[in-house]
Scaffold this motif. Sequence first.
Motif, PDB file in Angstrom:
ATOM      1  N   ARG A 193      67.768  63.822  63.852  1.00 18.90           N
ATOM      2  CA  ARG A 193      66.790  64.266  64.866  1.00 18.90           C
ATOM      3  C   ARG A 193      66.339  63.076  65.708  1.00 18.90           C
ATOM      4  NH1 ARG A 193      62.698  65.135  60.124  1.00 18.90           N
ATOM      5  NH2 ARG A 193      61.886  63.030  59.979  1.00 18.90           N
ATOM      6  N   GLU A 194      65.767  63.418  66.879  1.00 21.48           N
ATOM      7  CA  GLU A 194      65.403  62.335  67.804  1.00 21.48           C
ATOM      8  C   GLU A 194      64.127  61.613  67.418  1.00 21.48           C
ATOM      9  OE1 GLU A 194      65.558  63.160  71.967  1.00 21.48           O
ATOM     10  OE2 GLU A 194      67.564  64.019  71.759  1.00 21.48           O
ATOM     11  N   VAL A 195      63.129  62.399  66.962  1.00 21.07           N
ATOM     12  CA  VAL A 195      61.840  61.774  66.640  1.00 21.07           C
ATOM     13  C   VAL A 195      61.789  61.419  65.157  1.00 21.07           C
ATOM     14  CG1 VAL A 195      59.327  62.044  66.747  1.00 21.07           C
ATOM     15  CG2 VAL A 195      60.767  63.197  68.416  1.00 21.07           C
ATOM     16  N   ALA A 196      61.497  60.168  64.846  1.00 22.00           N
ATOM     17  CA  ALA A 196      61.307  59.684  63.477  1.00 22.00           C
ATOM     18  C   ALA A 196      62.363  60.195  62.493  1.00 22.00           C
ATOM     19  CB  ALA A 196      59.897  60.045  62.996  1.00 22.00           C
ATOM     20  N   PRO A 197      63.632  59.909  62.741  1.00 23.28           N
ATOM     21  CA  PRO A 197      64.657  60.379  61.800  1.00 23.28           C
ATOM     22  C   PRO A 197      64.560  59.675  60.449  1.00 23.28           C
ATOM     23  CG  PRO A 197      65.607  58.874  63.395  1.00 23.28           C
ATOM     24  CD  PRO A 197      64.200  59.108  63.829  1.00 23.28           C
ATOM     25  N   LEU A 198      65.143  60.317  59.446  1.00 16.68           N
ATOM     26  CA  LEU A 198      65.176  59.712  58.110  1.00 16.68           C
ATOM     27  C   LEU A 198      66.063  58.482  58.157  1.00 16.68           C
ATOM     28  CD1 LEU A 198      65.070  59.651  54.957  1.00 16.68           C
ATOM     29  CD2 LEU A 198      66.947  61.272  54.976  1.00 16.68           C
ATOM     30  N   ARG A 199      65.471  57.336  57.888  1.00 18.62           N
ATOM     31  CA  ARG A 199      66.270  56.121  57.764  1.00 18.62           C
ATOM     32  C   ARG A 199      65.496  55.120  56.920  1.00 18.62           C
ATOM     33  NH1 ARG A 199      64.629  51.739  60.522  1.00 18.62           N
ATOM     34  NH2 ARG A 199      63.093  52.099  62.155  1.00 18.62           N
ATOM     35  N   GLN A 200      66.263  54.189  56.370  1.00 23.97           N
ATOM     36  CA  GLN A 200      65.649  53.194  55.508  1.00 23.97           C
ATOM     37  C   GLN A 200      64.927  52.154  56.360  1.00 23.97           C
ATOM     38  OE1 GLN A 200      68.642  51.413  52.972  1.00 23.97           O
ATOM     39  NE2 GLN A 200      67.411  49.562  52.926  1.00 23.97           N
ATOM     40  N   ALA A 201      63.672  51.868  56.053  1.00 24.29           N
ATOM     41  CA  ALA A 201      62.966  50.805  56.780  1.00 24.29           C
ATOM     42  C   ALA A 201      63.606  49.471  56.404  1.00 24.29           C
ATOM     43  CB  ALA A 201      61.486  50.802  56.392  1.00 24.29           C
ATOM     44  N   ASP A 202      63.631  48.540  57.355  1.00 27.76           N
ATOM     45  CA  ASP A 202      64.277  47.241  57.104  1.00 27.76           C
ATOM     46  C   ASP A 202      63.662  46.521  55.910  1.00 27.76           C
ATOM     47  OD1 ASP A 202      65.808  47.738  59.305  1.00 27.76           O
ATOM     48  OD2 ASP A 202      64.501  46.641  60.688  1.00 27.76           O
TER      49      ASP A 202
END
Length: 230
Positions: A193-202
């Motif tokens: 999705r475009e807004v705040a997709p699930l991803r690992q923070a650095d």
Amino acid sequence: MKKKITIAVDGHSSCGKSTMAKDLARAIGYIYVDSGAMYRCCTLFAMQNGIIAADGSINEEEFKRRMPEIQVSFKLNEDTGRPDTYLNGVCVEKDIRTMEVSAHVSPVAALPFVRAAMTAQQQAMGREGGIVMDGRDIGTAVFPDAEMKVFVTASDEIRAQRRYDELVAKGQQADFDEVLSNLRERDRIDSTREVAPLRQADDAIVLDNSHMTIPEQNQWLLKQFHKKTE
Ligand code: DC
């Protein structure tokens, strides 16, 4: 007294995030917030109010107009020792965990106006620190400055088996293949999705708990917490 920190636990669907986040919060005396339950409440509200049609299509204009009516809160259930989710003052803990809500929740959670409203409610809950919140975008969008961030993952099949066992234990009807495909589809929508997709923070610590027991993962998490706060 030691300063209470903010802890973000993000990861894929059904990887045991909420179990570990809840247990950690209880062990260290912090507040626990299940942000997924908030998106599930929005979905239930939309289903109850004819905003989501049977074919899954969403009347976005109507949804946006009625968004201010959605207030989510949590209250400790004395019998289970765990927080129950309330939608506008009504306990919906059971209603938001059905396969039907699970099937509609990711498209709802992808709507920018839904995310904006829930993010604001989440940030208000965490203003004082002393909170463990689990979700998909907690360490990246809701609390980008959280002192401790954990990103949890596990294999698709193991996650589906856990979700299936949970549904069966609650006496709900479940089909393993349906659970697996729902989970993969949710991961796909949540990650793209475009807004705040699930991803690992650095700056997140990664945990693959595929082959860990619940006590093992709790121990691991508590150790990380002590490392961060000592
Ligand atoms: O954790 P869960 O399965 O109860 O979450 C339900 C849905 O809500 C999931 O498909 C993704 C979405 N979600 C989200 O977009 N952002 C969050 N912080 C938490 C959940």
